[in-house]
Structures are given as structure tokens and as C-alpha cells.
Design an enzyme around this catalytic site. Structure first.
Site, PDB file in Angstrom:
ATOM      1  N   LYS A  83       0.840  -1.196   0.000  1.00 29.56           N
ATOM      2  CA  LYS A  83       0.000   0.000   0.000  1.00 29.56           C
ATOM      3  C   LYS A  83       0.875   1.246   0.000  1.00 29.56           C
ATOM      4  CE  LYS A  83      -1.698   2.655   3.070  1.00 29.56           C
ATOM      5  NZ  LYS A  83      -1.620   3.951   2.379  1.00 29.56           N
ATOM      6  N   GLY A 136       7.289   4.372   8.054  1.00 22.15           N
ATOM      7  CA  GLY A 136       6.459   5.542   8.308  1.00 22.15           C
ATOM      8  C   GLY A 136       6.765   6.116   9.670  1.00 22.15           C
ATOM      9  N   SER A 137       5.787   6.775  10.247  1.00 21.38           N
ATOM     10  CA  SER A 137       6.044   7.482  11.503  1.00 21.38           C
ATOM     11  C   SER A 137       6.110   6.524  12.695  1.00 21.38           C
ATOM     12  CB  SER A 137       4.925   8.496  11.733  1.00 21.38           C
ATOM     13  OG  SER A 137       3.689   7.821  11.787  1.00 21.38           O
ATOM     14  N   THR A 138       6.804   6.949  13.721  1.00 23.82           N
ATOM     15  CA  THR A 138       6.928   6.151  14.941  1.00 23.82           C
ATOM     16  C   THR A 138       5.552   5.958  15.575  1.00 23.82           C
ATOM     17  OG1 THR A 138       9.211   6.785  15.286  1.00 23.82           O
ATOM     18  CG2 THR A 138       7.992   6.138  17.246  1.00 23.82           C
ATOM     19  N   VAL A 150       2.563   5.677  14.120  1.00 21.43           N
ATOM     20  CA  VAL A 150       1.806   4.586  13.489  1.00 21.43           C
ATOM     21  C   VAL A 150       2.532   3.250  13.718  1.00 21.43           C
ATOM     22  CG1 VAL A 150       0.893   3.671  11.324  1.00 21.43           C
ATOM     23  CG2 VAL A 150       0.718   6.110  11.800  1.00 21.43           C
ATOM     24  N   GLY A 151       3.852   3.290  13.761  1.00 20.65           N
ATOM     25  CA  GLY A 151       4.629   2.077  14.038  1.00 20.65           C
ATOM     26  C   GLY A 151       4.208   1.455  15.359  1.00 20.65           C
ATOM     27  N   GLU A 202      10.399   0.496  10.040  1.00 17.05           N
ATOM     28  CA  GLU A 202      11.396   1.533   9.717  1.00 17.05           C
ATOM     29  C   GLU A 202      10.720   2.856  10.015  1.00 17.05           C
ATOM     30  OE1 GLU A 202      14.401   1.039   8.689  1.00 17.05           O
ATOM     31  OE2 GLU A 202      14.450  -0.930   7.759  1.00 17.05           O
ATOM     32  N   CYS A 237      13.752  10.478   6.203  1.00 20.44           N
ATOM     33  CA  CYS A 237      13.728   9.908   7.548  1.00 20.44           C
ATOM     34  C   CYS A 237      15.086  10.022   8.221  1.00 20.44           C
ATOM     35  CB  CYS A 237      13.301   8.458   7.486  1.00 20.44           C
ATOM     36  SG  CYS A 237      14.325   7.496   6.371  1.00 20.44           S
ATOM     37  N   GLU A 254      10.708  14.979  15.396  1.00 21.95           N
ATOM     38  CA  GLU A 254      10.930  14.939  13.958  1.00 21.95           C
ATOM     39  C   GLU A 254      10.078  16.019  13.298  1.00 21.95           C
ATOM     40  OE1 GLU A 254       9.535  11.426  11.908  1.00 21.95           O
ATOM     41  OE2 GLU A 254      11.426  11.380  10.808  1.00 21.95           O
TER      42      GLU A 254
HETATM   43  P1  NAD Z   1       2.691   7.799   8.366  1.00 18.78           P
HETATM   44  O1  NAD Z   1       3.107   6.877   9.431  1.00 18.78           O
HETATM   45  O2  NAD Z   1       1.604   8.746   8.643  1.00 18.78           O
HETATM   46  O3  NAD Z   1       2.207   6.981   7.079  1.00 18.78           O
HETATM   47  C1  NAD Z   1       2.997   6.006   6.490  1.00 18.78           C
HETATM   48  C2  NAD Z   1       2.089   5.027   5.783  1.00 18.78           C
HETATM   49  O4  NAD Z   1       1.276   4.374   6.730  1.00 18.78           O
HETATM   50  C3  NAD Z   1       1.153   5.629   4.772  1.00 18.78           C
HETATM   51  O5  NAD Z   1       1.045   4.749   3.684  1.00 18.78           O
HETATM   52  C4  NAD Z   1      -0.156   5.710   5.533  1.00 18.78           C
HETATM   53  O6  NAD Z   1      -1.300   5.675   4.704  1.00 18.78           O
HETATM   54  C5  NAD Z   1      -0.083   4.480   6.377  1.00 18.78           C
HETATM   55  N1  NAD Z   1      -0.870   4.547   7.626  1.00 18.78           N
HETATM   56  C6  NAD Z   1      -1.258   5.636   8.335  1.00 18.78           C
HETATM   57  N2  NAD Z   1      -1.966   5.251   9.417  1.00 18.78           N
HETATM   58  C7  NAD Z   1      -1.991   3.900   9.413  1.00 18.78           C
HETATM   59  C8  NAD Z   1      -2.543   2.920  10.280  1.00 18.78           C
HETATM   60  N3  NAD Z   1      -3.193   3.252  11.385  1.00 18.78           N
HETATM   61  N4  NAD Z   1      -2.360   1.621   9.972  1.00 18.78           N
HETATM   62  C9  NAD Z   1      -1.685   1.262   8.875  1.00 18.78           C
HETATM   63  N5  NAD Z   1      -1.165   2.139   8.011  1.00 18.78           N
HETATM   64  C10 NAD Z   1      -1.308   3.451   8.276  1.00 18.78           C
HETATM   65  O7  NAD Z   1       4.013   8.502   7.896  1.00 18.78           O
HETATM   66  P2  NAD Z   1       4.169   9.598   6.757  1.00 18.78           P
HETATM   67  O8  NAD Z   1       3.812  10.901   7.348  1.00 18.78           O
HETATM   68  O9  NAD Z   1       3.515   9.170   5.508  1.00 18.78           O
HETATM   69  O10 NAD Z   1       5.731   9.489   6.474  1.00 18.78           O
HETATM   70  C11 NAD Z   1       6.648  10.142   7.190  1.00 18.78           C
HETATM   71  C12 NAD Z   1       7.295   9.251   8.228  1.00 18.78           C
HETATM   72  O11 NAD Z   1       7.964   8.129   7.634  1.00 18.78           O
HETATM   73  C13 NAD Z   1       8.380   9.960   8.998  1.00 18.78           C
HETATM   74  O12 NAD Z   1       8.235   9.733  10.362  1.00 18.78           O
HETATM   75  C14 NAD Z   1       9.659   9.340   8.468  1.00 18.78           C
HETATM   76  O13 NAD Z   1      10.739   9.443   9.330  1.00 18.78           O
HETATM   77  C15 NAD Z   1       9.249   7.962   8.188  1.00 18.78           C
HETATM   78  N6  NAD Z   1      10.162   7.300   7.245  1.00 18.78           N
HETATM   79  C16 NAD Z   1      11.041   6.360   7.729  1.00 18.78           C
HETATM   80  C17 NAD Z   1      11.925   5.737   6.876  1.00 18.78           C
HETATM   81  C18 NAD Z   1      12.892   4.703   7.395  1.00 18.78           C
HETATM   82  O14 NAD Z   1      13.418   3.952   6.596  1.00 18.78           O
HETATM   83  N7  NAD Z   1      13.132   4.611   8.687  1.00 18.78           N
HETATM   84  C19 NAD Z   1      11.929   6.050   5.528  1.00 18.78           C
HETATM   85  C20 NAD Z   1      11.051   7.019   5.065  1.00 18.78           C
HETATM   86  C21 NAD Z   1      10.159   7.626   5.945  1.00 18.78           C
END
Ligand code: NAD
Length: 767
Positions: A191, A242-244, A246-247, A264, A298, A389
Site C-alpha cells: 500500500k 512511516g512514523s513512529t 503509526v509504528g 522503519e 527519515c 521529527e
Molecule cells: P505515516 O506513518 O503517517 O504513514 C505512512 C504510511 O502508513 C502511509 O502509507 C499511511 O497511509 C499508512 N498509515 C497511516 N496510518 C496507518 C494505520 N493506522 N495503519 C496502517 N497504516 C497506516 O508517515 P508519513 O507521514 O507518511 O511518512 C513520514 C514518516 O515516515 C516519517 O516519520 C519518516 O521518518 C518515516 N520514514 C522512515 C523511513 C525509514 O526507513 N526509517 C523512511 C522514510 C520515511
């Protein structure tokens, strides 16, 4: 159009826009409306939303909002296709990955321009980094697919992997996930982020052209709700970038399900400049580290730490350089910084900036969804801009005096993704690099990435690696042991008091300690009571963790020393083997001290042999994958072979440089208390091994949630795996739990990987 003559007059850059005709033609060919890609086919669009070019505000296309049913269908298609894909020969799978790499190269311009239109990032980045590295990733993993039988014999894929990626590197993050998954024989449902779905949708074409069997790659578009549906679906493994925030949600969501998880997450990476650094080089590095992609990286070096003596000069040169950074049309080949991904993101960054107490210096940017390069100086390490961040072109700066202070400030964050160290003094640079708690450290460089070099975080930046051999393990299913039988629990009435050790103690910080609550319980064997052990509570656990945290020196000790001590431990246990065997028998446990001695010998052998790797990255320099201890491991001992299991856990944890809080097996706890003296006489420094006796289910949530514990391992027969995983979401600690299955105590590789974090250090070298 600006005349060349005029440009010579001003020595300014003329416009050099990349042609977007091919991207527009591709969008038009799909009537600018997309359904999902499931089972090798493009689905009819469902309910759609617009994806917008942030630089202009134009709606580029309509994209389907994936529903739960869509996700279920995609997972079903993946499930149907996966077995045959895994059964294909390594060579056949390699050829498909190779064809994907070729396809990406062939259509490089289409992908680069689509990425620019959808994300607002500058074409130079999309063309030279994103697409080039994505192709490199598939080439590299075509090789891993081809060699799988040789390098990872017996490896089994997870099966169906759910993969969720963010908006900042849509194609690159896709390739980091899809390439290793496919190489190891998995099928995927990916996705993309809702703001940037286009290159993933274009990737579907490449899959069709490259001969990816239908269903092996599925792409479902949508927002967080679609992501949540994917995480909740019947997948075998979830890989999330993605973000910590949501992680953490996903850690909880997947807890106890027995599926694989890699995260990640975010970062707040330090960029350390020592007095003797090449200052201009370090200034230029910052352009890449923080401003190139509008800081939406990131691993962006967003915390600048400059040594005091050069801080003023450095800041002056930095501000001068900022003024020259060109912000504007992302399709312009001479532009350094493009648009932010979305107006919402711009507003978020501005809101954070509005609250700072630091001094704000700004470059220049056009109107619209743009921000200039921004430097905020005079900050304290605790300032939100230093800790949180921002994900925008905001560089937060502070100063330090000594190298020790630089390391302390660098590590003063909950994140641990990346770091840069700048110094012309080789001792200083190479001494500092490994002291930083970050998954990737660049020496005199920044943001270097490669398919052969593991990338990923420590601490709350997540766990698991992408890239290299370490990245492949994320897509392999660990071998599951047989289901553990409920251990035989002997019960009875307490024997006469002279049979019971009323001084029941635990072993904490190298000393025996009474349990905090003062409670103890008798231990029964087949013939009645055989002794008594203390019952640990939360406070005992806290004391043990504190002792383990204090024993930091162990993690910095040499492999040779660790080996010596483990050999000595084995020798001392061997000398008392008969005594241990008798006690095991008295408790009704099936085990033999000799097996435990062998385990300790094996781990003593490993202590100075778990070398890292030198990585073949295609850039001047060397990347090293180092094995760093995880830190403090909390473990629940197994009941099936109590002494051998404890010896293995102690051996593996100590050999890899970790400190341990081990909760004794519930059914043969006296074997743990017998170990105190052996540990004492074997020169194991106080606090390196701490042994508690008590109830596993009672202690599991506290161990899982304790912020001083870096990893939790459970080999217990008690049903505590889910609790540990759920509680571990608090600080995203690493977990290795058994879900009620037996552990293969001879599987050294598994223990070695669990005991270490791979830290990738990039150093200038030769060539
Ligand atoms: P985000 O966590 O909001 O979204 C990331 C993805 O998760 C999107 O596809 C989003 O639709 C999906 N998502 C959102 N809520 C969800 C849920 N409850 N369940 C499942 N999926 C969900 O992050 P963002 O704002 O899109 O991206 C920025 C973040 O990504 C930053 O914190 C950045 O540091 C991180 N990032 C990390 C790396 C790495 O390799 N460590 C690389 C790139 C980006």
C-alpha cells in the site's frame, strides 16, 4: 524565455525543465483514474480521491480508496500465487527480478517525472537517487534470489507480506520492500501512501512486463484506513515504513498474532562537526542531509552539533550557502529544493517553527507549497526542535565542547536512525562513530544508501533492516519448533522446615538479594518439597534492570575477554556437574549439566567470532556492517531443558556483549539459584547476569514495558508472547517470543541475530 546572454550578465541559472510529456501520456493512457492492481490485473476504480501535484496544485489523477474487501481480495490473490513463486527455481525468480531492474532503467524518465509530479521533490533527486537506487535494489536482489540456495540453505519465506510505505520516497521504499520479499519467495500486497501513489501504480506495468506471475505483487491504494485493514488482514508478515506513532499502533495491532514485523520509523539524526572538520565539505553535506528533499527524509541530519571553537564561522558559512540554495519548480534540473509534499505538511512544519525559542534564519522560497532552507540556532538539547521529527527543511543547531559531550548530545534522543560525523582526525572520527546509537553512521559524508548496506533503526526508529543479508532475514520465516507441552508441575504440602531454604534469594548486581515483597514459595519435585525460592515483583525486576544497565562495561569489552569468562563459567559448572544433575533430578527436570557445559563452551567460542561484514557498495569508500550488542536483554527461561536453556541464553547474551535479566524456569527454579555461586566464581562482573525467580505471567508485562530493557526474549511455556509484544510497543523494544513452541538451542545464528543490532558505518577508504 531567458536569453543566454542575460544569464551571462547575471550568472544566474536559466530554467532547465524536464519534459513531462511521457508522464502525462502515461496518465492519459489510464484516463487519469486508477483501480488497484490485484492478481496481475488492474481493477476497475472504486471510490476515488485525487492525488495532487503539490508544486502546482493540479489534480494529477483519481486513485481508488481501498476497502477491507479490496485488501482481502489482494491478500487472497497473493496467497494463491505465493506457493508456486516460492517453489520456482532460484534462477527463475532471479530472472524476474532482473527484468524488473531492467524495466525500471528503461522507463527511468517516466518514473522520475511521475515521482516529481506526485511528491514535489526535485528532479535531480528523483532521477539520480530514487530511480537509480530502486533499479540497483532489484539488480542486487536478483543476485540474492539466484544465490538463495547457496547462501541461505533451508530458508523459507514468510508467505504473504503486507507492506506499507510513506510518501517521501515512494518508489525507493517500494523497491526496498518488494525486492527482498520477492527474492526470498514471498508474495506481497503493497500500500503506497495516499499522497504519492503514482509510481507504485506505474510499477504494476513493470511487473506485467517483467513476467511477475499474477498475484505475486499486488498494489492496493488508499489512506491510513486501508493500511490498517492490510495490517489486520490474514498476512504472515508486515513491513512498515512511516512514523513512529503509526509504528507503535502496528506493534500493538500485530502483537500475539505470530506474524513477522519490521518497522522503519522516524529519526532525528545528529550531524556532528568537530573543530578539525573540512568545514566547507560539512556545509555542503548539510545541503544533502537536510535541504535537498525539503528535509522530508527519515535519516535527515536534522540536528546539527558543532564544536564551539568553529560554531560562529560554521554558522556564517552555512547561512551564506543557504542563500544560494535554489528553491522552486521541482521539474527544473537546476533546482536544489522542490515543493513540500502537501500543504498540510507545510502547515505542520510552520506550526512547529512558530513555537521555537531559537533564532530562526531563513533562505528564500517562492510562494505556494514551498519552504526555504531554515536554520534554527541557539537551541538547547531539550528544545522540541531538537527532539521531535519535523520532516521539513528545518535544521536545528546547537554546540558542544568535548567529544564526550558530542556523543552524549547525539544520543540524547529517543530515535536512533542515522548520524554523520565530520572530522579530518581519523582517530576522532572512528572513535566517535561506533559510540553513536544509530543504525547507520556516515563518516565525512551523509545520506549514502545502497542495496548491499543494511539500513534501519535502533531505539524508537524501529527494528529490522532493509538491504544486505540482514535485510533478507526480514523476509524469512524462522523455523518453528514443536508445540511445548505444559511442564510437569509437582505439587504437595511443604516438607518440614529443615528441608526448606528459608533464606530464598535472587541474584542481582552480582549479589544475592531478598525478594522485595519478602515472599517465597516451596519448590516441589517428584518426592516432595526440595527447597524454596523467592517471588520477584515489579520492584525486584526494576532493581535487576538497573544493575544490568549499570554494567555497561561488559558491552564494551573484547570478544576475547568475554570468551575467557564464558569458558571459565563452563569449567566451574563442569566441576559441579554431579551436584547440578542431582538437583535437576530432585526437581523432576529432564536435563544434564554436561549439555549446559557444552552450550557454554559453544558460546565462548562464538564470543570472538561473530564478525561483521565489509559491504560491496558501488561508491568510493567502505561500508561496514558491525554487530553491536542490543544492550539489556530481559529473558524468560525455558522449562523443557532448564539448565541447558539457561546456559544457552546466558552464553548467547554474554557472547554478543549484552547484559541479562533472566527469569528462572518456573518448574526448576532451584537450578537458577544454584547458578549464583558458579557465576560468582567465574569472574562474571556484577550486574551482567541477574537472575530472578518468580511467576512468568506476572513479570511478563513489566519486562515488556520496562524502558530500561532493550529486548525481551521468551522461551517460557507460559502464554506470555502476546503480552510481551503488546507492552513492548511503549518504546518499540525488540522481541523474540516463542508462541508456546520449543526453541532449537543449537541454532546459533538465530541467537546471534537476536543479540545484535547491525550498525552500518560508512567510511572513506581508498579508491
Ligand atoms: P505515516 O506513518 O503517517 O504513514 C505512512 C504510511 O502508513 C502511509 O502509507 C499511511 O497511509 C499508512 N498509515 C497511516 N496510518 C496507518 C494505520 N493506522 N495503519 C496502517 N497504516 C497506516 O508517515 P508519513 O507521514 O507518511 O511518512 C513520514 C514518516 O515516515 C516519517 O516519520 C519518516 O521518518 C518515516 N520514514 C522512515 C523511513 C525509514 O526507513 N526509517 C523512511 C522514510 C520515511
Amino acid at each position: 524565455m531567458t536569453e543566454v546572454a542575460e544569464i551571462f550578465e547575471t550568472m544566474d541559472w536559466g530554467p532547465a525543465p524536464e519534459n513531462r510529456a511521457e508522464a502525462d501520456a502515461w496518465l492519459d493512457a489510464h484516463a487519469r483514474t486508477f483501480g488497484h492492481f490485484i492478481g496481475g490485473k488492474r481493477w476497475k476504480p472504486g471510490e476515488t480521491f485525487a492525488t495532487v501535484n503539490p508544486a502546482t496544485g493540479e489534480a494529477l489523477a483519481q486513485v481508488t480508496q481501498g476497502t477491507e474487501d479490496d485488501v482481502t481480495a489482494a491478500v487472497k490473490a497473493a496467497r494463491k500465487a505465493q506457493k508456486a513463486w516460492a517453489a520456482a527455481s532460484d534462477h527463475d525468480r532471479a530472472r524476474v527480478l532482473y527484468a524488473i531492474a531492467r524495466g525500471l532503467q528503461k522507463h527511468a524518465r517516466l518514473f522520475a517525472v511521475l515521482e516529481v509530479l506526485d511528491t514535489g521533490k526535485p528532479i535531480r533527486e528523483a532521477r539520480d537517487i530514487d530511480v537509480a537506487l530502486a533499479a540497483r535494489h532489484f539488480y542486487h536482489h536478483a543476485g540474492h534470489a539466484a544465490l538463495r540456495g547457496e547462501t541461505l540453505p533451508g530458508a523459507a519465506p514468510w508467505g504473504v507480506c503486507g507492506q506499507i510505505v510513506p510518501w517521501n520516497f515512494p518508489l525507493l521504499m517500494l523497491s526496498w520492500k518488494v525486492a527482498p520479499a520477492l527474492a526470498m519467495g514471498n508474495a506481497v500486497v503493497l500500500k503506497p501512501a495516499e499522497w504519492t501513489p503514482l509510481t507504485a501504480l506505474a510499477f504494476a506495468d513493470i511487473c506485467q512486463q517483467a513476467g511477475v506471475p499474477p498475484g505475486v505483487v499486488n498494489i492496493v491504494t488508499g489512506d491510513g484506513a486501508t493500511g490498517a485493514a492490510l495490517a489486520a488482514a490474514e498476512i504472515d508478515k508486515l513491513a512498515f515504513t512511516g512514523s513512529t506513532e503509526v509504528g507503535r499502533v502496528l506493534r500493538r495491532e500485530t502483537a500475539g498474532r505470530g506474524i513477522g514485523l519490521t518497522l522503519e520509523l522516524g529519526g532525528k539524526s545528529p550531524y556532528i562537526v568537530f573543530e578539525d572538520a573540512d568545514i566547507d565539505g560539512a556545509v555542503e553535506g548539510l545541503v544533502d542531509a537536510i535541504w535537498f528533499n525539503g528535509g522530508q527524509v527519515c535519516c535527515a541530519g536534522s540536528r546539527l552539533l558543532v564544536q564551539e571553537g568553529i560554531a560562529e564561522d560554521f554558522q556564517r558559512r552555512l547561512i551564506a550557502r543557504m542563500a544560494k540554495i535554489r528553491v522552486g519548480d521541482p521539474l527544473d534540473k537546476a533546482v536544489d529544493m522542490g515543493a513540500l509534499v502537501h500543504a498540510e505538511q507545510k502547515a505542520r512544519v510552520e506550526a512547529m517553527l512558530a513555537q521555537t525559542s531559537g533564532t530562526v534564519h531563513r533562505g528564500v522560497a517562492p510562494e505556494g507549497c514551498y519552504l526555504p532552507p531554515i536554520l534554527v540556532s541557539d537551541l538547547h538539547s531539550a528544545d522540541p526542535l531538537m527532539q521531535e521529527e519535523v520532516f521539513g527543511p528545518v535544521l536545528a543547531m546547537t554546540t558542544f565542547r568535548t567529544p564526550a559531550e558530542a556523543v552524549q548530545l547525539a544520543n540524547d534522543t529517543t530515535y536512533g536512525l542515522a548520524a554523520s560525523v565530520w572530522s579530518q582526525d581519523i582517530d576522532m572520527a572512528l572513535d566517535t562513530a561506533p559510540r553513536i546509537d544509530a543504525g547507520v553512521v556516515w563518516v565525512n559524508g551523509t545520506n549514502m544508501l545502497d542495496a548491499a548496506a543494511p539500513f534501519g533503526g535502533m531505539k524508537e526508529s524501529g527494528f529490522g533492516r532493509e538491504g544486505g543479508i540482514a535485510g533478507l532475514h526480514a523476509y524469512l520465516r524462522p523455523e518453528a519448533g514443536a508445540a511445548l507441552a505444559e511442564p510437569k508441575r509437582y505439587d504437595g504440602t511443604a516438607a518440614p522446615s529443615d528441608m526448606i531454604d528459608r533464606t530464598a534469594k535472587m541474584y542481582v548486581g552480582g549479589k544475592q538479594a531478598r525478594p522485595d515483597g519478602g515472599y517465597s514459595r516451596p519448590v516441589f519435585g517428584p518426592k516432595g518439597a526440595v527447597g524454596e525460592v523467592g517471588i520477584a515483583n515489579r520492584k525486584d525486576l526494576r532493581n535487576a534492570v538497573e544493575a544490568a544497565r549499570g554494567a555497561k562495561g561488559w558491552s564494551a569489552s573484547t570478544g576475547h575477554l568475554r570468551a575467557q569468562i564464558l569458558y571459565y563459567l563452563a569449567e566451574n559448572l563442569s566441576a559441579r556437574a554431579a551436584e547440578f544433575d542431582a538437583r535437576l533430578k530432585a526437581q523432576g527436570a529432564k536435563d544434564a549439566a554436561e549439555d549446559a557445559v557444552r552450550a557454554l563452551f559453544r558460546w565462548a567460542a562464538w564470543a570472538d567470532k561473530h564478525d561483521g561484514r565489509t559491504l560491496g557498495v558501488p561508491m568510493g569508500g567502505l561500508a561496514l556492517a558491525l554487530n553491536r550488542p542490543v544492550g539489556v536483554i530481559g529473558a524468560f527461561a525455558a522449562e523443557d531443558a532448564p539448565l541447558t536453556a539457561m546456559a544457552t541464553v546466558i552464553g548467547a547474551a554474554l557472547a554478543t556483549g549484552n547484559r541479562l535479566v533472566l527469569v528462572a524456569p518456573e518448574t526448576a527454579p532451584l537450578t537458577a539459584t544454584d547458578l549464583y555461586q558458579v557465576l560468582d566464581t567465574s569472574d562474571v562482573p556484577g550486574g551482567v547476569v541477574n537472575l530472578l525467580t518468580g511467576d512468568h505471567a506476572e513479570l511478563a508485562p513489566h519486562m515488556g514495558g520496562h524502558l530500561g530493557v532493550d529486548a525481551v526474549w521468551s522461551f517460557s511455556s507460559a502464554d506470555i508472547s502476546g503480552v510481551i509484544e503488546r507492552e513492548a510497543a511503549a518504546d518499540l523494544k525488540r522481541t523474540w517470543v516463542n508462541f508456546g513452541r520449543a526453541t532449537d538451542w543449537a541454532d546459533s545464528d538465530r541467537f546471534l541475530r537476536a543479540g545484535c543490532e547491525v550498525q552500518t558505518v560508512w567510511v572513506p577508504f581508498g579508491l
